[in-house]
Enzyme design. Structure first.
Site, PDB file in Angstrom:
ATOM      1  N   TYR A   1     -30.698  -3.168  -3.407  1.00 30.45           N
ATOM      2  CA  TYR A   1     -31.741  -3.867  -2.968  1.00 30.45           C
ATOM      3  C   TYR A   1     -31.332  -5.119  -2.188  1.00 30.45           C
ATOM      4  O   TYR A   1     -30.329  -5.810  -2.613  1.00 30.45           O
ATOM      5  CB  TYR A   1     -32.890  -4.050  -4.253  1.00 30.45           C
ATOM      6  CG  TYR A   1     -34.127  -4.239  -3.553  1.00 30.45           C
ATOM      7  CD1 TYR A   1     -34.933  -3.343  -3.552  1.00 30.45           C
ATOM      8  CD2 TYR A   1     -34.791  -5.384  -3.273  1.00 30.45           C
ATOM      9  CE1 TYR A   1     -36.284  -3.351  -3.056  1.00 30.45           C
ATOM     10  CE2 TYR A   1     -35.861  -5.574  -2.909  1.00 30.45           C
ATOM     11  CZ  TYR A   1     -36.869  -4.659  -2.856  1.00 30.45           C
ATOM     12  OH  TYR A   1     -38.253  -4.600  -2.492  1.00 30.45           O
ATOM     13  N   TYR A   2     -32.001  -5.176  -0.984  1.00 30.63           N
ATOM     14  CA  TYR A   2     -31.662  -6.453  -0.058  1.00 30.63           C
ATOM     15  C   TYR A   2     -30.360  -6.131   0.783  1.00 30.63           C
ATOM     16  O   TYR A   2     -29.973  -6.856   1.598  1.00 30.63           O
ATOM     17  CB  TYR A   2     -31.546  -7.773  -0.770  1.00 30.63           C
ATOM     18  CG  TYR A   2     -32.780  -8.326  -1.627  1.00 30.63           C
ATOM     19  CD1 TYR A   2     -33.887  -8.512  -0.720  1.00 30.63           C
ATOM     20  CD2 TYR A   2     -32.816  -8.458  -2.799  1.00 30.63           C
ATOM     21  CE1 TYR A   2     -34.965  -8.832  -1.291  1.00 30.63           C
ATOM     22  CE2 TYR A   2     -33.728  -9.005  -3.543  1.00 30.63           C
ATOM     23  CZ  TYR A   2     -35.004  -9.124  -2.811  1.00 30.63           C
ATOM     24  OH  TYR A   2     -36.307  -9.569  -3.304  1.00 30.63           O
TER      25      TYR A   2
ATOM     26  N   VAL B   1       0.847  -1.231  -0.080  1.00 29.41           N
ATOM     27  CA  VAL B   1      -0.012   0.000   0.037  1.00 29.41           C
ATOM     28  C   VAL B   1       0.719   1.193   0.135  1.00 29.41           C
ATOM     29  O   VAL B   1       0.746   2.310  -0.554  1.00 29.41           O
ATOM     30  CB  VAL B   1      -0.817  -0.106   1.455  1.00 29.41           C
ATOM     31  CG1 VAL B   1      -1.549   1.307   1.148  1.00 29.41           C
ATOM     32  CG2 VAL B   1      -1.781  -1.098   1.309  1.00 29.41           C
TER      33      VAL B   1
ATOM     34  N   CYS C   1     -41.426 -17.332  -0.715  1.00 29.85           N
ATOM     35  CA  CYS C   1     -40.215 -17.872  -1.766  1.00 29.85           C
ATOM     36  C   CYS C   1     -38.871 -17.990  -1.194  1.00 29.85           C
ATOM     37  O   CYS C   1     -38.064 -19.202  -1.405  1.00 29.85           O
ATOM     38  CB  CYS C   1     -40.051 -16.549  -2.933  1.00 29.85           C
ATOM     39  SG  CYS C   1     -41.700 -16.495  -3.718  1.00 29.85           S
TER      40      CYS C   1
END
Length: 436
Positions: A256-257, A11, A268
């Site tokens: 989403y989620y 780094v 589901c």
């Protein structure tokens, strides 16, 4: 601005080359004389495409030099990037011996330095490390106060080996965790020319962001591998499957989620997770990540129960019973599981859900709820105000918009447990979130 980089490993060396290329004067510091000599010769201490050319240019233009002395580097620069290693211990924890050592040297140097100096942790460290380790050492050794006499920030890196230079100049985002605004502003000036959003947060949030990103990357690799293994055993090319899955940017590869909160449910997701796990077992395919999903979901319901139980009150209002607001589907709703646990432990439970009326429940929905809460009719209440009035603890279970006001202003004398995420910028003793 003059920048010192402490630690010339992967780094540190990449940052030194890239910052020189952007016109900064850089002093590279390392305990290894070999690395320092390589830097001063314009040679790279690591193998990374394109890095040696940058280092050579930096040295030839007089923008880069290497030293072994931390004190001289701190004295000659305005900002120090801490890029030392944080290797694993045998128990999995981080070994902070190099962080601690370099912070002692920086602090000792700052004791003799007049004027402002900013210390930026670029090393990967767990949340709380800067607050509980870095700052106390810097303050003790310098005799100064962080945020008042010197600056502290964290700037996690998102560099991939073999593409590190490209990643430095074209990051997905630049994350700055700042103790004080002055240090944050200094880092913004370093990165403002990059074509990437700059995200400024608290130090602890920035520390956690780095780990979350890396663990998410690892999870994606393991997930794709397990899907590929099951697909192959079923006679399917897993690459074909994942190629199509990744084309969905509305649900699969999206925000989403990806919101911390309560457990998943419905007709589901639980069914399909169990089915794929069962098929993997039939095919004799090891799938530890996928096998852990339902256990993780059950643990989140238990976490919600533990939060409610920890409050020590017996009268509970559960607002929302269906697994999602705007539906009456109770099948595998985690809120039904939570209600069952509360009833089983003798809590006085009242439930409100505007979309659930016992008389209208039928079919698979009715079979499921009667197996879980056969006396649901006696718990459901049609009047939200009455349910709230009865309770000592109000549990916000699903995303019904009418519940949001309760999180923003809890009724007097009542505790509120938010499983949804309504709490935004609100913090007091009446409110508690499941993940916030």
């Amino acid at each position: 601005m003059r920048i010192s980089i402490l630690g010339l490993g992967y780094v540190g060396a990449v940052c030194a080359g890239c910052l020189c290329a952007r016109g900064y004067d850089v002093v590279g510091v390392d305990v290894s004389q070999v690395k320092v000599d390589l830097i001063n010769q314009g040679k790279s201490p690591i193998v990374e495409p394109g890095l040696e050319a940058l280092l050579e240019l930096g040295v030839s233009f007089g923008r880069l030099r290497g030293v072994c002395d931390v004190k001289s580097a701190v004295m000659d620069t305005d900002m120090s990037f801490v890029c030392v290693g944080t290797p694993s211990k045998k128990n999995g924890d981080l070994d902070l011996v190099y962080i601690e050592s370099v912070c002692r040297e920086i602090g000792t140097a700052m004791r003799e330095k007049d004027g402002w100096h900013t210390v930026v942790v670029r090393s990967t460290v767990l949340p709380g490390t800067v607050k509980n380790v870095v700052i106390p050492i810097l303050e003790d050794c310098s005799g100064k106060q962080a945020g008042i006499d010197f600056g502290v920030a964290i700037n996690p890196e998102f560099l991939r080996e073999s593409t590190a230079i490209k990643d430095f100049h074209n990051p997905p985002m630049t994350v700055i965790g700042e103790l004080d605004q002055r240090s944050g502003d200094m880092l913004v000036s370093v990165y403002r020319e990059l074509d990437a959003p700059i995200v400024r947060r608290s130090i602890e949030v920035a520390e956690m962001i780095k780990y979350t990103c890396n663990v998410w990357h690892a999870t994606k690799v393991s997930f794709a591998n397990e899907i590929g293994n099951i697909a192959k055993a079923a006679g399917v090319d897993g690459r074909d499957v994942m190629d199509v899955v990744c084309q969905d940017t509305k649900l699969n590869l999206s925000r989403y989620y990806m919101r911390p909160g309560f457990a998943f449910g419905g007709s589901c997701l639980p069914k399909d997770v169990r089915a794929l796990n069962y098929r993997a077992g039939q095919l004799d395919v090891d799938h530890p990540l996928l096998a852990s999903i339902m256990r993780s979901n059950v643990a989140q319901v238990q976490r919600a129960f533990d939060i409610v139980a920890g409050i020590g009150k017996r009268r509970i209002a559960l607002l929302g019973l269906s697994f999602k607001a705007g539906t009456d589907d109770l099948r595998e709703s985690p809120l039904v599981e939570l209600a069952e646990m509360l009833i089983g432990k003798g809590y006085d439970l009242h439930i409100f859900d505007r979309n659930v009326e016992y008389a209208r429940i039928h079919g698979a929905n009715k079979e499921y709820i009667e197996s879980k809460i056969p006396h649901l009719a006696s718990l459901l209440r049609p009047d939200l105000a009455e349910v709230i009035e009865h309770a000592d603890v109000i549990v916000l279970g699903n995303g019904d918009e009418s519940f949001q006001a309760i999180a923003q202003q809890a009724p007097e004398g009542k505790r509120v447990v938010d499983l949804v995420g309504f709490m935004l910028g609100v913090s007091n003793d009446q409110l508690e979130g499941i993940c916030w």
